[in-house]
Structure formats: C-alpha cells, structure tokens
Write a protein that holds these residues in place. Structure first.
Motif, PDB file in Angstrom:
ATOM      1  N   GLU A 161      -4.164  21.959  -1.655  1.00 18.48           N
ATOM      2  CA  GLU A 161      -3.247  22.026  -0.077  1.00 18.48           C
ATOM      3  C   GLU A 161      -3.492  21.281   0.809  1.00 18.48           C
ATOM      4  O   GLU A 161      -3.110  21.593   1.963  1.00 18.48           O
ATOM      5  CB  GLU A 161      -4.004  23.799  -0.045  1.00 18.48           C
ATOM      6  N   TYR A 162      -4.878  20.652   0.477  1.00 12.00           N
ATOM      7  CA  TYR A 162      -4.821  19.444   1.527  1.00 12.00           C
ATOM      8  C   TYR A 162      -5.311  18.567   0.814  1.00 12.00           C
ATOM      9  O   TYR A 162      -5.443  17.164   1.189  1.00 12.00           O
ATOM     10  CB  TYR A 162      -6.661  19.771   1.895  1.00 12.00           C
ATOM     11  N   LYS A 163      -4.119  17.734  -0.159  1.00 14.71           N
ATOM     12  CA  LYS A 163      -4.029  16.384  -0.901  1.00 14.71           C
ATOM     13  C   LYS A 163      -3.044  16.130   0.193  1.00 14.71           C
ATOM     14  O   LYS A 163      -4.116  14.364   0.635  1.00 14.71           O
ATOM     15  CB  LYS A 163      -2.750  16.834  -1.254  1.00 14.71           C
ATOM     16  N   ASN A 164      -2.515  15.929   0.971  1.00 15.28           N
ATOM     17  CA  ASN A 164      -2.218  15.059   2.332  1.00 15.28           C
ATOM     18  C   ASN A 164      -3.065  14.623   3.303  1.00 15.28           C
ATOM     19  O   ASN A 164      -2.735  13.619   3.754  1.00 15.28           O
ATOM     20  CB  ASN A 164      -1.046  15.071   3.164  1.00 15.28           C
ATOM     21  N   GLU A 165      -3.558  15.771   3.923  1.00 11.49           N
ATOM     22  CA  GLU A 165      -4.923  15.607   4.420  1.00 11.49           C
ATOM     23  C   GLU A 165      -6.288  14.655   4.362  1.00 11.49           C
ATOM     24  O   GLU A 165      -6.605  13.728   5.039  1.00 11.49           O
ATOM     25  CB  GLU A 165      -5.524  16.862   4.966  1.00 11.49           C
ATOM     26  N   LEU A 214       3.205  10.737 -10.945  1.00 11.75           N
ATOM     27  CA  LEU A 214       2.013  10.680 -11.053  1.00 11.75           C
ATOM     28  C   LEU A 214       0.482   9.932 -10.282  1.00 11.75           C
ATOM     29  O   LEU A 214       0.726   8.754 -10.083  1.00 11.75           O
ATOM     30  CB  LEU A 214       1.594  10.520 -12.923  1.00 11.75           C
ATOM     31  N   PHE A 215      -0.095  10.747 -10.076  1.00 10.12           N
ATOM     32  CA  PHE A 215      -1.308   9.759  -9.283  1.00 10.12           C
ATOM     33  C   PHE A 215      -2.457   9.628 -10.310  1.00 10.12           C
ATOM     34  O   PHE A 215      -2.863   8.809 -10.239  1.00 10.12           O
ATOM     35  CB  PHE A 215      -1.659  10.459  -8.431  1.00 10.12           C
ATOM     36  N   ILE A 216      -3.132  10.781 -11.241  1.00 10.14           N
ATOM     37  CA  ILE A 216      -4.246  10.544 -11.538  1.00 10.14           C
ATOM     38  C   ILE A 216      -3.504  11.543 -12.515  1.00 10.14           C
ATOM     39  O   ILE A 216      -3.431  12.846 -12.590  1.00 10.14           O
ATOM     40  CB  ILE A 216      -5.270  11.568 -11.300  1.00 10.14           C
ATOM     41  N   MET A 258       1.002  -1.755   0.141  1.00 10.24           N
ATOM     42  CA  MET A 258      -0.467  -0.076  -0.152  1.00 10.24           C
ATOM     43  C   MET A 258       1.292   1.630  -0.363  1.00 10.24           C
ATOM     44  O   MET A 258       2.064   0.931   0.491  1.00 10.24           O
ATOM     45  CB  MET A 258      -0.589   0.053   1.097  1.00 10.24           C
ATOM     46  N   MET A 259       0.414   2.131  -0.607  1.00  5.14           N
ATOM     47  CA  MET A 259       0.982   3.589  -0.585  1.00  5.14           C
ATOM     48  C   MET A 259       0.993   4.007   0.502  1.00  5.14           C
ATOM     49  O   MET A 259      -0.225   3.677   1.691  1.00  5.14           O
ATOM     50  CB  MET A 259       0.501   4.769  -1.049  1.00  5.14           C
ATOM     51  N   SER A 260       2.255   4.485   0.719  1.00  6.30           N
ATOM     52  CA  SER A 260       2.236   5.527   2.159  1.00  6.30           C
ATOM     53  C   SER A 260       2.091   7.086   2.261  1.00  6.30           C
ATOM     54  O   SER A 260       1.898   7.560   1.464  1.00  6.30           O
ATOM     55  CB  SER A 260       3.871   5.662   2.591  1.00  6.30           C
ATOM     56  N   ALA A 261       2.035   7.885   3.488  1.00  6.57           N
ATOM     57  CA  ALA A 261       1.405   8.947   2.808  1.00  6.57           C
ATOM     58  C   ALA A 261       2.776  10.303   2.609  1.00  6.57           C
ATOM     59  O   ALA A 261       2.729  10.893   2.000  1.00  6.57           O
ATOM     60  CB  ALA A 261       1.084   9.663   4.581  1.00  6.57           C
ATOM     61  N   ARG A 262       4.484   9.580   2.999  1.00  4.62           N
ATOM     62  CA  ARG A 262       5.619  10.665   2.630  1.00  4.62           C
ATOM     63  C   ARG A 262       5.796   9.532   1.160  1.00  4.62           C
ATOM     64  O   ARG A 262       5.520  10.705   0.368  1.00  4.62           O
ATOM     65  CB  ARG A 262       6.344   8.819   3.529  1.00  4.62           C
ATOM     66  N   ASP A 263       4.836   8.511   0.675  1.00  9.32           N
ATOM     67  CA  ASP A 263       4.495   8.315  -1.034  1.00  9.32           C
ATOM     68  C   ASP A 263       3.732   9.846  -1.422  1.00  9.32           C
ATOM     69  O   ASP A 263       4.361   9.901  -2.603  1.00  9.32           O
ATOM     70  CB  ASP A 263       5.199   6.924  -1.174  1.00  9.32           C
ATOM     71  N   PHE A 264       2.726   9.326  -0.654  1.00 12.37           N
ATOM     72  CA  PHE A 264       1.679  10.263  -1.811  1.00 12.37           C
ATOM     73  C   PHE A 264       2.232  11.641  -1.823  1.00 12.37           C
ATOM     74  O   PHE A 264       1.718  12.329  -2.339  1.00 12.37           O
ATOM     75  CB  PHE A 264       0.498  10.303  -1.115  1.00 12.37           C
ATOM     76  N   GLU A 265       2.830  12.147  -0.809  1.00  8.54           N
ATOM     77  CA  GLU A 265       3.110  13.627  -0.559  1.00  8.54           C
ATOM     78  C   GLU A 265       3.840  13.448  -2.701  1.00  8.54           C
ATOM     79  O   GLU A 265       3.938  15.426  -2.215  1.00  8.54           O
ATOM     80  CB  GLU A 265       4.077  13.945   0.566  1.00  8.54           C
ATOM     81  N   PHE A 266       4.605  13.374  -2.687  1.00  5.35           N
ATOM     82  CA  PHE A 266       5.065  13.558  -3.775  1.00  5.35           C
ATOM     83  C   PHE A 266       5.033  13.054  -4.644  1.00  5.35           C
ATOM     84  O   PHE A 266       4.908  13.510  -6.540  1.00  5.35           O
ATOM     85  CB  PHE A 266       6.078  12.722  -3.766  1.00  5.35           C
ATOM     86  N   LYS A 267       3.183  12.850  -5.172  1.00  3.30           N
ATOM     87  CA  LYS A 267       2.378  12.299  -6.380  1.00  3.30           C
ATOM     88  C   LYS A 267       1.360  14.078  -6.796  1.00  3.30           C
ATOM     89  O   LYS A 267       1.121  14.698  -5.434  1.00  3.30           O
ATOM     90  CB  LYS A 267       1.179  11.713  -5.913  1.00  3.30           C
ATOM     91  N   GLN A 268       1.597  13.667  -7.835  1.00  2.58           N
ATOM     92  CA  GLN A 268       1.010  14.857  -9.376  1.00  2.58           C
ATOM     93  C   GLN A 268      -0.632  14.721  -9.698  1.00  2.58           C
ATOM     94  O   GLN A 268      -0.484  13.619  -9.660  1.00  2.58           O
ATOM     95  CB  GLN A 268       1.994  15.215  -9.895  1.00  2.58           C
ATOM     96  N   ILE A 269      -0.922  15.348 -10.234  1.00  3.84           N
ATOM     97  CA  ILE A 269      -2.219  15.327 -10.649  1.00  3.84           C
ATOM     98  C   ILE A 269      -1.842  16.054 -11.420  1.00  3.84           C
ATOM     99  O   ILE A 269      -1.444  17.475 -11.460  1.00  3.84           O
ATOM    100  CB  ILE A 269      -3.586  16.283 -10.049  1.00  3.84           C
ATOM    101  N   ALA A 270      -2.406  15.624 -12.977  1.00  8.00           N
ATOM    102  CA  ALA A 270      -1.758  16.616 -14.046  1.00  8.00           C
ATOM    103  C   ALA A 270      -3.379  16.272 -14.966  1.00  8.00           C
ATOM    104  O   ALA A 270      -4.076  15.590 -15.208  1.00  8.00           O
ATOM    105  CB  ALA A 270      -0.534  15.156 -15.317  1.00  8.00           C
TER     106      ALA A 270
END
Length: 327
Positions: free
Chosen positions: A290-294, A48-50, A1-13
């Motif tokens: 701004e609330y991506k991690n939350e 890339l996330f989405i 599973m993806m961690s919060a640390r991993d998701f912090e660097f994910k992007q939406i394009a």
C-alpha cells in the motif's frame, strides 16, 4: 535510474518451495507453479523487482542471467523465513556517492530520520479510537521526543537514547491489550515479536534492494555504527517505515487473524512452521505494498539530497496515513 512511474508497475514475488512451488521462465515471463503444475503467478520479468525464494532451491544460471538482464534482486530464505543470502541488482561504480558516504560525519540527517520514525509511531497510536489517559500521555511524550531529537549537536548516542525510550513507550501502548512485554529481536519470545521479525525482514530487503539500485554502500550507516557484516544504512533507513509492519500486525490481531495454533512453541520460542508462513507474509506484504510508491520516492529523494549535499531539512519525510477520526 528507475523512475517512480517505472516502479509503480514493479512486483514482488514469493515462492514457497516446501509447498511444491516451482520457478520457471517462458518467453521472458516468470512462472510460479504449484505441486500439480498449475500456474499460480505469471508476469513479465520486466516488472519483477524482488524474488523471494523460501525453502530449498538449486540456483540456476538461467535465474542468474535473468536477474542481471531484467534488474531484479533475489532473496533466499529458510522455510521459517530467515534470510540466508541476497543477490541484489545493484549499480556498480557510483564512486562519488560512496565518497560522500565515507566522508559524512554529521548527525543531522540521522536525527531527521529518527524524528520521522517517532512521528509515524505517534500517528499510529492516534489511530486508536478509544484511548486511556495513560495512552494520551504517551502520545504527548512522543510528540515532544519528535522535537527533542532535532535539537542541534546531539550525539549518535543521545539520538539512539531518545529513540529507545520512545520505542519502549510506543510498543507498550500499541500492544497494551495483548500483554506486551518488550521488543526482543530474534528471540521469538511471543507471537508478536516473531511476526515483527518476519515483517521487518521483508521490509529490510525491500529497502536494501532500493539502496543497492542507487549504488550505496549499505554497510555504511548514518546512525547505526559500522559493524562487521551489518548493513547499517539499511537499518537506518528502514526506521521510518517500521510502523507499517506494526500496524499490519495489530490489525491482524484485532481481526482475529493471528492464532497461537499457527505457531509451534519450543523452549519458550514461538516458531512459525513453513506451512503457515504464507498466511502471515501475505498480511504484511499487503500492508507494505500500500506504501510501495511512497517507499520508492522516499529513497529516491534521499539519494538526490545526499548527492547534492543538502541540509537535513531538505531530506524526505514519510507520512503514515492517519484516520480522520483519530485527529
């Protein structure tokens, strides 16, 4: 599973093909170029996330292969930002999770989610520096509804009833300076409702992608009843985050960034032409990021609490940040 640390660097394009933007890949990097071939965005597919594709596009095996390899979802939209299809990157075979979903028959978690939503609506209203007595009274009512919805043994209909009354009071107070009429999804009866549809659509697909990542059956809700082709669980867990979109729209209106000239009016509908879509998507996406991690931590915590069969009090809460001056 993806961690919060991993998701912090994910992007939406976002890619707007009607503006001549194109998608290509180079050494596992995503490249978005404009009509003249100039690179507008470049990033590794690992981040890339989405990927939102707005406009006509021919789906290629190269894009599908990379979506599966790097685990990003793809959302296809019309130039007017109506979703036509989503290809989620999802966890397959989480049988235990789905079994718990199908056996869940309580309303305590649903009440917890709606109470959280009302709390954030109230927080947004409190941000207004100059409040009329009527607006202060609305805040008091919402604070009471936030508590009332948590009363034991409320039915789904009763929870939805409290949510509906709260929403009506909230929107009327939030947009009182802009001749607010009512929330009318998909009718595009005014600029505000049109922008809400766009913002909620982007938010919906972010929530959907995260739920699919854990293997949820997104059609089985805890509050919204099951209905053919409706992703009820996404509708449910989107609720606490909707005020982020509302706040972004109100801020843009207050700053004069929303103009009636940007819309095309047809038979009492406010249509946003594709050439103006990018501007408003940018405003809303900036607020959501701004609330991506939350958002990620909330859904990660929701998954863990649901799998562990915890009580509603142990499910996550999302807090919309209040201005100190508003407290």
């Amino acid at each position: 599973m993806m961690s919060a640390r991993d998701f912090e660097f994910k992007q939406i394009a976002f890619v707007f093909t009607d503006e001549g933007e194109k998608i290509s890949f180079k050494n596992d990097n995503l490249l978005i170029t404009d009509a003249e071939g100039k690179v507008k965005h470049q990033s590794t597919c690992y981040r890339l996330f989405i990927l939102f594709v707005c406009g006509d596009y021919c789906l290629t095996t190269g894009l599908l292969d990379r979506s599966k390899k790097f685990g990003f979802s793809i959302v296809f939209m019309t130039p007017n930002l109506r979703v036509t299809a989503m290809l989620p990157s999802k966890a397959e075979g989480n049988v235990l999770l789905r079994k718990r979903q199908y056996e869940y028959d309580k309303t305590d978690v649903a009440a917890h989610v709606i109470s959280n939503k009302i709390h954030n609506q109230c927080a947004l209203l409190k941000k207004k520096r100059k409040k009329t007595e009527e607006e202060k009274e609305v805040i008091k009512k919402l604070e009471q509804f936030e508590k009332d919805v948590l009363k034991q043994e409320l039915s789904v209909q009763e929870i939805m009833g409290i949510e509906g009354i709260s929403a009506k009071l909230y929107f009327k107070s939030l947009f009182v300076e802009y001749e607010w009429k009512s929330r009318q999804p998909r009718t595009k009866c005014d600029m505000t409702n049109t922008l809400m549809d766009i913002g909620y659509t982007v938010l919906f697909n972010i929530i959907n992608a995260l739920l699919e990542m854990y293997g949820f059956d997104v059609y089985v809700g805890i509050l919204h009843t099951q209905f053919f082709h409706r992703k009820s669980l996404v509708c449910d867990l989107e609720e606490p985050f909707r005020p982020i979109v509302d706040a972004a729209i109100l801020k843009a209106m207050n700053l004069g960034q929303v103009s009636e000239k940007d819309f095309w009016k047809n038979q009492n509908q406010y249509i946003l032409p594709w050439k103006n879509s990018k501007k408003y998507v940018g405003l809303i996406l900036e607020a959501l990021m701004e609330y991506k991690n939350e958002i990620f931590i909330y859904l990660q915590s929701y998954y863990r609490a649901f799998m562990q069969n915890k009580g509603a009090e142990d499910f996550p809460i999302f807090e919309l940040v209040e201005d100190e001056e508003a407290k």
